[in-house]
Each structure stands twice: as C-alpha cells, then as structure tokens.
Design an enzyme around this catalytic site. Sequence first.
Site, PDB file in Angstrom:
ATOM      1  N   ALA A   9       0.645  -1.188  -0.071  1.00 38.12           N
ATOM      2  CA  ALA A   9      -0.054   0.178  -0.143  1.00 38.12           C
ATOM      3  C   ALA A   9       1.041   1.132  -0.062  1.00 38.12           C
ATOM      4  O   ALA A   9       0.299   2.202   0.583  1.00 38.12           O
ATOM      5  CB  ALA A   9      -0.926  -0.094   1.525  1.00 38.12           C
ATOM      6  N   ARG A  15      -1.988   7.768 -11.234  1.00 36.70           N
ATOM      7  CA  ARG A  15      -2.926   7.968 -12.065  1.00 36.70           C
ATOM      8  C   ARG A  15      -4.382   8.348 -11.520  1.00 36.70           C
ATOM      9  O   ARG A  15      -5.420   8.424 -12.033  1.00 36.70           O
ATOM     10  CB  ARG A  15      -3.039   6.670 -12.838  1.00 36.70           C
ATOM     11  CG  ARG A  15      -2.250   6.257 -13.743  1.00 36.70           C
ATOM     12  CD  ARG A  15      -2.255   4.735 -14.490  1.00 36.70           C
ATOM     13  NE  ARG A  15      -1.648   4.062 -13.491  1.00 36.70           N
ATOM     14  CZ  ARG A  15      -1.671   2.587 -13.491  1.00 36.70           C
ATOM     15  NH1 ARG A  15      -2.269   1.950 -14.713  1.00 36.70           N
ATOM     16  NH2 ARG A  15      -1.036   1.739 -12.758  1.00 36.70           N
ATOM     17  N   TYR A 364     -36.469  25.187  15.879  1.00 33.46           N
ATOM     18  CA  TYR A 364     -35.089  24.658  16.271  1.00 33.46           C
ATOM     19  C   TYR A 364     -35.220  24.359  17.697  1.00 33.46           C
ATOM     20  O   TYR A 364     -35.641  25.190  18.593  1.00 33.46           O
ATOM     21  CB  TYR A 364     -34.059  25.712  15.980  1.00 33.46           C
ATOM     22  CG  TYR A 364     -32.851  25.098  16.684  1.00 33.46           C
ATOM     23  CD1 TYR A 364     -32.111  24.044  16.498  1.00 33.46           C
ATOM     24  CD2 TYR A 364     -32.111  26.114  17.782  1.00 33.46           C
ATOM     25  CE1 TYR A 364     -31.095  23.637  17.047  1.00 33.46           C
ATOM     26  CE2 TYR A 364     -31.204  25.423  18.456  1.00 33.46           C
ATOM     27  CZ  TYR A 364     -30.474  24.421  18.196  1.00 33.46           C
ATOM     28  OH  TYR A 364     -29.509  23.635  18.733  1.00 33.46           O
ATOM     29  N   ALA A 378     -45.375  26.295  15.408  1.00 33.36           N
ATOM     30  CA  ALA A 378     -44.523  26.782  14.235  1.00 33.36           C
ATOM     31  C   ALA A 378     -43.788  27.670  14.488  1.00 33.36           C
ATOM     32  O   ALA A 378     -44.090  28.819  15.469  1.00 33.36           O
ATOM     33  CB  ALA A 378     -45.378  27.326  13.175  1.00 33.36           C
ATOM     34  N   ASN A 384     -30.669  28.216  22.972  1.00 34.13           N
ATOM     35  CA  ASN A 384     -29.956  27.319  24.083  1.00 34.13           C
ATOM     36  C   ASN A 384     -28.539  27.753  24.142  1.00 34.13           C
ATOM     37  O   ASN A 384     -27.649  27.070  24.883  1.00 34.13           O
ATOM     38  CB  ASN A 384     -29.719  26.038  23.544  1.00 34.13           C
ATOM     39  CG  ASN A 384     -29.415  25.660  22.222  1.00 34.13           C
ATOM     40  OD1 ASN A 384     -29.325  26.757  21.022  1.00 34.13           O
ATOM     41  ND2 ASN A 384     -28.634  24.627  21.818  1.00 34.13           N
ATOM     42  N   ARG A 438     -46.102  39.839  25.601  1.00 33.28           N
ATOM     43  CA  ARG A 438     -46.493  40.333  24.286  1.00 33.28           C
ATOM     44  C   ARG A 438     -46.456  41.923  24.441  1.00 33.28           C
ATOM     45  O   ARG A 438     -47.178  42.211  25.328  1.00 33.28           O
ATOM     46  CB  ARG A 438     -47.866  39.948  23.788  1.00 33.28           C
ATOM     47  CG  ARG A 438     -48.030  39.104  22.771  1.00 33.28           C
ATOM     48  CD  ARG A 438     -49.111  38.586  22.370  1.00 33.28           C
ATOM     49  NE  ARG A 438     -49.321  37.297  22.232  1.00 33.28           N
ATOM     50  CZ  ARG A 438     -50.379  36.640  22.035  1.00 33.28           C
ATOM     51  NH1 ARG A 438     -51.607  37.024  22.146  1.00 33.28           N
ATOM     52  NH2 ARG A 438     -50.470  35.093  21.823  1.00 33.28           N
TER      53      ARG A 438
HETATM   54  C1  UD1 Z   1       0.368  -4.700 -10.537  1.00 34.71           C
HETATM   55  C2  UD1 Z   1       1.254  -5.776 -11.245  1.00 34.71           C
HETATM   56  C3  UD1 Z   1       0.576  -6.266 -12.526  1.00 34.71           C
HETATM   57  C4  UD1 Z   1      -1.000  -6.757 -12.039  1.00 34.71           C
HETATM   58  C5  UD1 Z   1      -1.878  -5.535 -11.312  1.00 34.71           C
HETATM   59  C6  UD1 Z   1      -3.106  -6.127 -10.819  1.00 34.71           C
HETATM   60  C7  UD1 Z   1       3.799  -5.513 -10.589  1.00 34.71           C
HETATM   61  C8  UD1 Z   1       4.686  -5.230 -11.196  1.00 34.71           C
HETATM   62  N1  UD1 Z   1       2.469  -5.356 -11.539  1.00 34.71           N
HETATM   63  O1  UD1 Z   1       0.401  -3.670 -11.428  1.00 34.71           O
HETATM   64  O2  UD1 Z   1       1.064  -7.636 -12.924  1.00 34.71           O
HETATM   65  O3  UD1 Z   1      -1.781  -7.027 -13.222  1.00 34.71           O
HETATM   66  O4  UD1 Z   1      -0.807  -4.823 -10.131  1.00 34.71           O
HETATM   67  O5  UD1 Z   1      -3.545  -4.951 -10.194  1.00 34.71           O
HETATM   68  O6  UD1 Z   1       3.463  -6.040  -9.497  1.00 34.71           O
HETATM   69  N2  UD1 Z   1       3.203  -0.545  -4.267  1.00 34.71           N
HETATM   70  C9  UD1 Z   1       3.996  -0.508  -3.152  1.00 34.71           C
HETATM   71  N3  UD1 Z   1       5.166  -0.089  -3.409  1.00 34.71           N
HETATM   72  C10 UD1 Z   1       5.805   0.371  -4.683  1.00 34.71           C
HETATM   73  C11 UD1 Z   1       4.832  -0.008  -5.940  1.00 34.71           C
HETATM   74  C12 UD1 Z   1       3.624  -0.365  -5.742  1.00 34.71           C
HETATM   75  O7  UD1 Z   1       3.506  -0.685  -2.228  1.00 34.71           O
HETATM   76  O8  UD1 Z   1       7.049   0.505  -4.692  1.00 34.71           O
HETATM   77  C13 UD1 Z   1       1.692  -0.982  -4.236  1.00 34.71           C
HETATM   78  C14 UD1 Z   1       0.682   0.041  -4.497  1.00 34.71           C
HETATM   79  O9  UD1 Z   1       0.347   0.732  -3.440  1.00 34.71           O
HETATM   80  C15 UD1 Z   1      -0.525  -0.675  -4.865  1.00 34.71           C
HETATM   81  C16 UD1 Z   1       0.130  -2.238  -5.254  1.00 34.71           C
HETATM   82  O10 UD1 Z   1       1.573  -2.237  -4.902  1.00 34.71           O
HETATM   83  O11 UD1 Z   1      -1.404  -1.180  -3.768  1.00 34.71           O
HETATM   84  C17 UD1 Z   1       0.198  -2.415  -6.994  1.00 34.71           C
HETATM   85  O12 UD1 Z   1       0.828  -1.281  -7.399  1.00 34.71           O
HETATM   86  P1  UD1 Z   1       0.573  -0.707  -8.793  1.00 34.71           P
HETATM   87  O13 UD1 Z   1       1.202   0.385  -9.102  1.00 34.71           O
HETATM   88  O14 UD1 Z   1      -1.113  -0.199  -8.693  1.00 34.71           O
HETATM   89  O15 UD1 Z   1       0.474  -1.775  -9.779  1.00 34.71           O
HETATM   90  P2  UD1 Z   1       0.149  -2.128 -11.239  1.00 34.71           P
HETATM   91  O16 UD1 Z   1       0.655  -1.155 -12.127  1.00 34.71           O
HETATM   92  O17 UD1 Z   1      -1.513  -1.949 -11.108  1.00 34.71           O
HETATM   93 CA    CA Z   2      -2.851  -1.414  -9.297  1.00 39.19          CA
END
Ligand code: UD1
Ligand code: CA
Length: 453
Positions: A9, A15, A364, A378, A384, A438
């Site tokens: 994560a 994007r 109110y 009404a 308050n 009044r």
């Molecule tokens: C990735 C997969 C792809 C797959 C797709 C499915 C790889 C290289 N590619 O691509 O094959 O089809 O997911 O959804 O694994 N993240 C990190 N650290 C990093 C990079 C990413 O923790 O340095 C985490 C991101 O937060 C995300 C997950 O890994 O939750 C996937 O990363 P993302 O960049 O979305 O990979 P995709 O291009 O979707």
């Molecule tokens: Ca992804």
Amino acid sequence: MGLSIVILAAGQGARMYSDKPKVLHTLAGKPLLAHVYQAASALTHRDIYIVYGFGGEQVPDALQDLQVNWVKQEEQLGTGHAVWQAIHDIPAADNVLILYGDVPLITEDTLQKLVDAASVSGFSLLTTYLEEPHGYGRIVRDDSGNIIAVVEEKDATEALRRIGEVNTGFMVVGASALRGWVDSLENENKQNEYYLTDIVAKAVAEKIIITPVLSESSMEVRGINTRSHLAETERYFQLVQAHHLMHHGVSLADPARFDCRGELEVGRDNEIDINVVIEGRVKLGNNITIGANCYIKDTIIADNVRVLPNTMIDNAIIGNGCRIGPYARIRPETTLGEDVHIGNFVELKKTNLGNDSKVNHLSYLGDAHVGSNTNIGAGTITCNYDGARKHQTIIGDNVFVGSDVKLVAPVKINNDATIAAGTTVTKDVAENKLAISRSEQKTISDWKRPKKT
Ligand code: UD1
Ligand code: CA
C-alpha cells in the site's frame, strides 16, 4: 505452517492525480485498504504487514485501528521492493500471502482457495481472464499450459498484449523461497522498478510449478488505478449491496440510485425511494418508508416509521410510528418516542421528545427535553446558546407551545402549561398556567401605505 500476510500500500497511485495516497480513497465510505484488510484478516493467519510509504504517515494514521505491523517503504521502487521491506520479519517456514491494497473487492473465499492451492507446490497465483486486459500484467503459459512468467503490459510485445489472462497481484509463496527471489530482483524494465511479478520466472527456472487459481469474478480482482475505476467499482459494489437488501425484504425504488456507505440492518417490508444515502451503522425495523433524497447516518429506527423526502437524520433513535419530514434535520443525540411528528424545516439537536409530541413546522430545538403529548408551535426556537455555553430547556407533558415562541434556556415549562404565541419565555412556567409576553397591539388610524411612483 503459519500464514503471514503482506499488503502492499505504499504507492502514490499517480493515475489518481491526488495528494492522498491511493489506498485511502474510499469505496462505500471506507478506504480501499480497509476493504483489503477486512478480507485478509478473516483468514487464519499469524501477522499482517502493511507496506506504506507515499504520503508519509497518512496511511497508518488513518487506519490506526487495524491489527497490523506497519512497514515503511521510504522510496517506492516497485512491488518487489515493497515485499522486500517486510520479508525479513517473516518466519522462514511461513507461507506468505501477498495482496495489493488497491484491489478492494477481493473476497475471503477466493483468498482461502489461493492459500489452499499453495500446499501443492508452495507457490499459487490468482489470475483472471479480462476482455479488456489493458494495464494488467499478462500471464504467459507454455505449451503444456504451465505458467512460466508474468509480463507487465509496458514491457510486453504486441503478441503478449493480446493475452487475455492477467495477473491479479494475489499470490501465496513460501517465505524462505520468496526472500531469496525478491533479494535477487533487478529493475531492468520499462519502469525501472523491482517487479514482484518477476519472481514467477525465477521460480519456474528452479523447476517450481506455479499453481494457478482462476478468479471467477473479474470485479473482485479489479485494481483501482484511476478515479474512473473507483467510480465504476463503487457503482458495482452498491448494486451488489442493493440486490442483497432486496433479497432480505427491502423494496428499493431504483437499486441504481441507492447508496450504503456502512452497515444497514433491515427488518421486513421497508420501502426506500430513490437517492437515499445510508452511512455508518443504521438499523431499520419493519414497515418503514424512506422518501426520496434522505440521508441517514448512525441511527436506529423502530417499526412503522415514515421518513418523508429530503430529510437528514444523524445519530438518532427514532421510536415506533414516528413521522419525520419532509425537509427535517435530526442532529446527533436526538431521541424520539413513539408516534412523534417532526415536520418541515424543523431542526432537532440533542433533544428528546416523548410519545405523541409534535413539532410540525419551522422550529429549532437544541438541548431540550420534551415530555409526551406536547405540541410545539410553528417557529418555536430554543435559545440554548449564550455565546459561551449551552443550556437546557425542559418541557413537560401536555404542554401547548404557541407559534413563534422563544425559549431562553435554561428554562423549565411544567406539565399542562400553555405558552401564548409570540412569547419570549425567560422564567420557568408552573403547571397548568398560561405564560404570555407580548407588547400591546396599537392601531395607527391615519397611516397611509407608501405608493409606488
Ligand atoms: C500490478 C502488477 C500487475 C498486475 C496488477 C493487478 C507488478 C509489477 N504489477 O500492476 O502485474 O496485473 O498489479 O492489479 O506488481 N506498491 C507499493 N510499493 C511500490 C509500488 C507499488 O507498495 O513501490 C503497491 C501499490 O500501493 C499498490 C500495489 O502495490 O497497492 C500495486 O501497485 P500498482 O502500481 O498499482 O501496480 P500495477 O501497475 O497496477
Ligand atoms: Ca494497481
């Protein structure tokens, strides 16, 4: 053999064009990451590691309640690099389930299948077929149908891009082998990232057979990469919830125009009109109708209640047979007894109303206790707040409050009292008495209304 779980994560989610880490964007009112955690934590497991990074401490701060080990990835150098951050803490004999924090609809059932499949060869991978595989890593199989590699779209040839089977990102791998493979990852690819997906080819080179598990629902493995994906997934999720509710005895005027961002518990024969939004924990009894455009949050509603259109209810308890709205606003810590009527443009805050009491128009009431069978005319307002503190207004049973009354709190009106229209109540009113304040009405006999020129 124990199961350790790693959720990735740390990515920014470029994007999304957002300053907020992608996994904190919400689906049905809950961060994407919390959905993934919910599915993963339902499995029998040892420890859960969440790899975070982009956005500093925002992710752990937002999700403090999760029972996990937070692992920081200072620089986001790829999914393989992310796993590497956590791998050294994981017992070598464990299996490791890896999940991506941006794939929110994954289910416990599918994850369990993946975990079970790993017992075959020590390496299982969840794949799916997509009509529109754009953006996903492609699954490459040999002539006998065995998986031999995952190729990211950006690195794929035209021919590989035509493959419809994609990597979902979910896999289960033995910890000690995983450690060796992620240690040896390289970043010579189009994105100069350490791809976790490269471990597939490494395993195959060591004659390990990858056990594929096919996901039957393309939505459960859908990764959220753009705000359009998020909105589409939200609509899908809401529609699933709507059908689930209908299956449990709720009539929805239009399942496509209903949103539940939380947990809705329902009785029988409830009817919900269009554009109703439910948030937090809401519990409905039986025979309730909710009109169009209502917002209801953290509330318990008993049986036979009618909520008329354009009403907001937040953190309240509503008794049997009440009628609320249209255009009512019920604010936190409000409790209504049975058969209470709250009409249009009435705001209640931290107020209790006893059985059969009515506040029908333009009022109110804040910090008020109202007994039963009392009528609030009404335009009645509780004053308050003195600019520094809040004060209580206490009104007994069978009280009649005329229209346009100001109740300057703290003040108490005892049972059976009557307050004349237009009165500003500043002193307590005794039982059975009439209070009236009044200014005397005058007549100006020679007054001429100005004429337009
Ligand atoms: C990735 C997969 C792809 C797959 C797709 C499915 C790889 C290289 N590619 O691509 O094959 O089809 O997911 O959804 O694994 N993240 C990190 N650290 C990093 C990079 C990413 O923790 O340095 C985490 C991101 O937060 C995300 C997950 O890994 O939750 C996937 O990363 P993302 O960049 O979305 O990979 P995709 O291009 O979707
Ligand atoms: Ca992804």
